[in-house]
Design a protein around this motif. Structure first.
Motif, PDB file in Angstrom:
ATOM      1  N   GLN A  35       0.837  -1.212   0.000  1.00 20.91           N
ATOM      2  CA  GLN A  35       0.000   0.000   0.000  1.00 20.91           C
ATOM      3  C   GLN A  35       0.870   1.259   0.000  1.00 20.91           C
ATOM      4  OE1 GLN A  35      -3.174   0.085  -0.518  1.00 20.91           O
ATOM      5  NE2 GLN A  35      -3.673  -2.059  -0.195  1.00 20.91           N
ATOM      6  N   GLU A  36       1.935   1.237   0.800  1.00 20.39           N
ATOM      7  CA  GLU A  36       2.832   2.396   0.842  1.00 20.39           C
ATOM      8  C   GLU A  36       3.529   2.607  -0.500  1.00 20.39           C
ATOM      9  OE1 GLU A  36       5.327   1.604   4.320  1.00 20.39           O
ATOM     10  OE2 GLU A  36       4.271   3.216   5.377  1.00 20.39           O
ATOM     11  N   SER A  37       3.958   1.524  -1.138  1.00 15.28           N
ATOM     12  CA  SER A  37       4.655   1.687  -2.428  1.00 15.28           C
ATOM     13  C   SER A  37       3.687   2.187  -3.501  1.00 15.28           C
ATOM     14  CB  SER A  37       5.363   0.400  -2.855  1.00 15.28           C
ATOM     15  OG  SER A  37       4.443  -0.543  -3.332  1.00 15.28           O
ATOM     16  N   ARG A  38       2.416   1.720  -3.444  1.00 13.98           N
ATOM     17  CA  ARG A  38       1.407   2.234  -4.393  1.00 13.98           C
ATOM     18  C   ARG A  38       1.198   3.731  -4.187  1.00 13.98           C
ATOM     19  NH1 ARG A  38      -3.126  -2.487  -3.790  1.00 13.98           N
ATOM     20  NH2 ARG A  38      -2.123  -4.019  -5.144  1.00 13.98           N
ATOM     21  N   LEU A  39       1.153   4.163  -2.952  1.00 16.57           N
ATOM     22  CA  LEU A  39       0.970   5.589  -2.652  1.00 16.57           C
ATOM     23  C   LEU A  39       2.159   6.395  -3.188  1.00 16.57           C
ATOM     24  CD1 LEU A  39      -0.524   7.936  -1.346  1.00 16.57           C
ATOM     25  CD2 LEU A  39       0.593   7.343   0.827  1.00 16.57           C
ATOM     26  N   ALA A  40       3.365   5.910  -2.937  1.00 20.80           N
ATOM     27  CA  ALA A  40       4.558   6.618  -3.417  1.00 20.80           C
ATOM     28  C   ALA A  40       4.541   6.714  -4.941  1.00 20.80           C
ATOM     29  CB  ALA A  40       5.820   5.902  -2.929  1.00 20.80           C
ATOM     30  N   GLU A  41       4.132   5.624  -5.592  1.00 19.64           N
ATOM     31  CA  GLU A  41       4.062   5.591  -7.051  1.00 19.64           C
ATOM     32  C   GLU A  41       3.023   6.599  -7.573  1.00 19.64           C
ATOM     33  OE1 GLU A  41       2.876   2.067  -9.982  1.00 19.64           O
ATOM     34  OE2 GLU A  41       4.394   1.480  -8.490  1.00 19.64           O
ATOM     35  N   LEU A  42       1.847   6.607  -6.951  1.00 22.75           N
ATOM     36  CA  LEU A  42       0.791   7.546  -7.353  1.00 22.75           C
ATOM     37  C   LEU A  42       1.242   9.000  -7.176  1.00 22.75           C
ATOM     38  CD1 LEU A  42      -2.639   6.192  -6.060  1.00 22.75           C
ATOM     39  CD2 LEU A  42      -2.112   6.984  -8.372  1.00 22.75           C
ATOM     40  N   ARG A  43       1.867   9.273  -6.035  1.00 20.35           N
ATOM     41  CA  ARG A  43       2.347  10.643  -5.779  1.00 20.35           C
ATOM     42  C   ARG A  43       3.381  11.063  -6.821  1.00 20.35           C
ATOM     43  NH1 ARG A  43       2.734  10.326   0.771  1.00 20.35           N
ATOM     44  NH2 ARG A  43       0.663  11.177   1.188  1.00 20.35           N
ATOM     45  N   ARG A  44       4.293  10.146  -7.104  1.00 22.65           N
ATOM     46  CA  ARG A  44       5.340  10.437  -8.092  1.00 22.65           C
ATOM     47  C   ARG A  44       4.699  10.733  -9.454  1.00 22.65           C
ATOM     48  NH1 ARG A  44       8.337   6.683  -6.267  1.00 22.65           N
ATOM     49  NH2 ARG A  44       7.554   5.022  -7.597  1.00 22.65           N
ATOM     50  N   TYR A  45       3.757   9.896  -9.860  1.00 21.89           N
ATOM     51  CA  TYR A  45       3.093  10.079 -11.155  1.00 21.89           C
ATOM     52  C   TYR A  45       2.323  11.401 -11.179  1.00 21.89           C
ATOM     53  CZ  TYR A  45       0.283   9.188 -15.299  1.00 21.89           C
ATOM     54  OH  TYR A  45      -0.314   9.282 -16.531  1.00 21.89           O
ATOM     55  N   ALA A  46       1.596  11.707 -10.100  1.00 22.08           N
ATOM     56  CA  ALA A  46       0.816  12.958 -10.028  1.00 22.08           C
ATOM     57  C   ALA A  46       1.745  14.165 -10.097  1.00 22.08           C
ATOM     58  CB  ALA A  46      -0.008  12.990  -8.734  1.00 22.08           C
ATOM     59  N   ASP A  47       2.867  14.100  -9.384  1.00 20.62           N
ATOM     60  CA  ASP A  47       3.828  15.213  -9.410  1.00 20.62           C
ATOM     61  C   ASP A  47       4.412  15.403 -10.812  1.00 20.62           C
ATOM     62  OD1 ASP A  47       3.412  15.657  -6.723  1.00 20.62           O
ATOM     63  OD2 ASP A  47       5.261  14.664  -6.063  1.00 20.62           O
ATOM     64  N   GLU A  48       4.779  14.284 -11.445  1.00 17.80           N
ATOM     65  CA  GLU A  48       5.350  14.364 -12.803  1.00 17.80           C
ATOM     66  C   GLU A  48       4.324  14.937 -13.782  1.00 17.80           C
ATOM     67  OE1 GLU A  48       6.719  10.444 -13.866  1.00 17.80           O
ATOM     68  OE2 GLU A  48       8.276  10.454 -12.315  1.00 17.80           O
ATOM     69  N   TYR A  49       3.090  14.453 -13.673  1.00 20.01           N
ATOM     70  CA  TYR A  49       2.052  14.925 -14.588  1.00 20.01           C
ATOM     71  C   TYR A  49       1.755  16.405 -14.356  1.00 20.01           C
ATOM     72  CZ  TYR A  49      -2.109  14.949 -17.511  1.00 20.01           C
ATOM     73  OH  TYR A  49      -3.016  15.232 -18.505  1.00 20.01           O
ATOM     74  N   ALA A  50       1.690  16.807 -13.093  1.00 20.08           N
ATOM     75  CA  ALA A  50       1.376  18.200 -12.768  1.00 20.08           C
ATOM     76  C   ALA A  50       2.483  19.143 -13.234  1.00 20.08           C
ATOM     77  CB  ALA A  50       1.156  18.354 -11.264  1.00 20.08           C
ATOM     78  N   SER A  51       3.724  18.669 -13.190  1.00 21.79           N
ATOM     79  CA  SER A  51       4.833  19.552 -13.547  1.00 21.79           C
ATOM     80  C   SER A  51       5.189  19.499 -15.032  1.00 21.79           C
ATOM     81  CB  SER A  51       6.066  19.222 -12.702  1.00 21.79           C
ATOM     82  OG  SER A  51       6.515  17.925 -12.996  1.00 21.79           O
ATOM     83  N   SER A  52       4.605  18.539 -15.762  1.00 24.41           N
ATOM     84  CA  SER A  52       4.922  18.452 -17.191  1.00 24.41           C
ATOM     85  C   SER A  52       4.272  19.636 -17.932  1.00 24.41           C
ATOM     86  CB  SER A  52       4.440  17.114 -17.771  1.00 24.41           C
ATOM     87  OG  SER A  52       3.029  17.065 -17.746  1.00 24.41           O
ATOM     88  N   GLN A  53       4.952  20.109 -18.924  1.00 23.77           N
ATOM     89  CA  GLN A  53       4.454  21.247 -19.721  1.00 23.77           C
ATOM     90  C   GLN A  53       3.838  20.715 -21.006  1.00 23.77           C
ATOM     91  OE1 GLN A  53       4.592  24.457 -18.590  1.00 23.77           O
ATOM     92  NE2 GLN A  53       5.400  23.500 -16.735  1.00 23.77           N
ATOM     93  N   MET A  54       2.712  21.252 -21.343  1.00 26.12           N
ATOM     94  CA  MET A  54       2.091  20.860 -22.612  1.00 26.12           C
ATOM     95  C   MET A  54       2.031  22.104 -23.498  1.00 26.12           C
ATOM     96  SD  MET A  54      -0.941  18.269 -21.507  1.00 26.12           S
ATOM     97  CE  MET A  54      -1.333  17.865 -23.186  1.00 26.12           C
ATOM     98  N   ALA A  55       2.596  21.990 -24.673  1.00 24.84           N
ATOM     99  CA  ALA A  55       2.608  23.118 -25.606  1.00 24.84           C
ATOM    100  C   ALA A  55       1.277  23.209 -26.331  1.00 24.84           C
ATOM    101  CB  ALA A  55       3.739  22.943 -26.597  1.00 24.84           C
ATOM    102  N   ALA A  56       0.865  24.424 -26.675  1.00 25.69           N
ATOM    103  CA  ALA A  56      -0.334  24.691 -27.479  1.00 25.69           C
ATOM    104  C   ALA A  56      -1.554  23.952 -26.941  1.00 25.69           C
ATOM    105  CB  ALA A  56      -0.088  24.322 -28.937  1.00 25.69           C
ATOM    106  N   ILE A  57      -1.878  24.248 -25.689  1.00 30.13           N
ATOM    107  CA  ILE A  57      -3.033  23.602 -25.063  1.00 30.13           C
ATOM    108  C   ILE A  57      -4.305  24.367 -25.413  1.00 30.13           C
ATOM    109  CG2 ILE A  57      -4.118  23.017 -22.849  1.00 30.13           C
ATOM    110  CD1 ILE A  57      -1.419  22.560 -21.690  1.00 30.13           C
ATOM    111  N   SER A  58      -5.287  23.641 -25.915  1.00 29.33           N
ATOM    112  CA  SER A  58      -6.593  24.239 -26.208  1.00 29.33           C
ATOM    113  C   SER A  58      -7.403  24.258 -24.914  1.00 29.33           C
ATOM    114  CB  SER A  58      -7.317  23.414 -27.262  1.00 29.33           C
ATOM    115  OG  SER A  58      -7.686  22.169 -26.711  1.00 29.33           O
ATOM    116  N   PRO A  59      -8.457  25.048 -24.852  1.00 35.69           N
ATOM    117  CA  PRO A  59      -9.299  25.048 -23.642  1.00 35.69           C
ATOM    118  C   PRO A  59      -9.832  23.649 -23.299  1.00 35.69           C
ATOM    119  CG  PRO A  59      -9.860  26.913 -25.021  1.00 35.69           C
ATOM    120  CD  PRO A  59      -8.876  26.076 -25.795  1.00 35.69           C
ATOM    121  N   ALA A  60     -10.176  22.852 -24.288  1.00 36.60           N
ATOM    122  CA  ALA A  60     -10.689  21.501 -24.039  1.00 36.60           C
ATOM    123  C   ALA A  60      -9.589  20.620 -23.436  1.00 36.60           C
ATOM    124  CB  ALA A  60     -11.213  20.889 -25.318  1.00 36.60           C
ATOM    125  N   GLN A  61      -8.373  20.748 -23.998  1.00 28.65           N
ATOM    126  CA  GLN A  61      -7.246  19.977 -23.468  1.00 28.65           C
ATOM    127  C   GLN A  61      -6.937  20.409 -22.026  1.00 28.65           C
ATOM    128  OE1 GLN A  61      -4.467  20.936 -26.628  1.00 28.65           O
ATOM    129  NE2 GLN A  61      -4.418  18.786 -27.299  1.00 28.65           N
TER     130      GLN A  61
END
Length: 152
Positions: A35-61
């Motif tokens: 359970q702890e490793s799943r939490l660490a994995e989820l947090r890592r993925y959420a942090d990476e996704y939140a910090s990733s930059q997406m170029a030319a994002i439309s309002p829908a995207q």
């Protein structure tokens, strides 16, 4: 029947119970670590996704991205609850093992006490037998001496 023999089945059951609880604790520990490793994995993925930059994002995207981030945050919150729940179960299992171990120790001490009493009883009986044997030998020697004296 000797008391120590009567306590042996109880002691065996206490040992089996302690072993079973120890196995359950080990299983709970593995589940908690998962359970702890799943939490660490989820947090890592959420942090990476939140910090990733997406170029030319439309309002829908942008709306889709925000919705996905919200789902990730919810998943992290749920997994945090899972980890807390798992930790509580782990602590409960540790307490069960502690209690099972104490129960077994009490029985072990009782059995040791019974065995010590039984040994003392056997030693007293052995000593009485030796004393009786010695007294019979002395009497036999005295009687033999008296008979020898009368024969003269």
């Amino acid at each position: 029947m000797m008391q120590s023999r009567r306590i042996d089945p109880l002691l065996r059951r206490a040992q089996e119970h302690e072993d079973a609880v120890a196995r359950e604790l080990a299983e709970r520990q593995r589940a908690h670590e998962l359970q702890e490793s799943r939490l660490a994995e989820l947090r890592r993925y959420a942090d990476e996704y939140a910090s990733s930059q997406m170029a030319a994002i439309s309002p829908a995207q942008l709306a889709n991205r925000r919705a996905f981030l919200d789902r990730l945050e919810n998943a992290v919150e749920q997994q945090t609850l899972n980890v807390d729940n798992s930790r509580e179960k782990l602590e409960a299992e540790r307490t069960r093992l502690l209690l099972a171990s104490r129960d077994k120790q009490v029985l072990e001490q009782l059995a040791a006490s019974y065995r010590a009493q039984e040994r003392k009883g056997e030693e007293r009986r052995d000593q009485r037998e030796m004393d009786d044997l010695g007294a019979r030998r002395v009497r036999a020697a005295q009687q033999a001496g008296e008979a020898e004296g009368e024969a003269r």
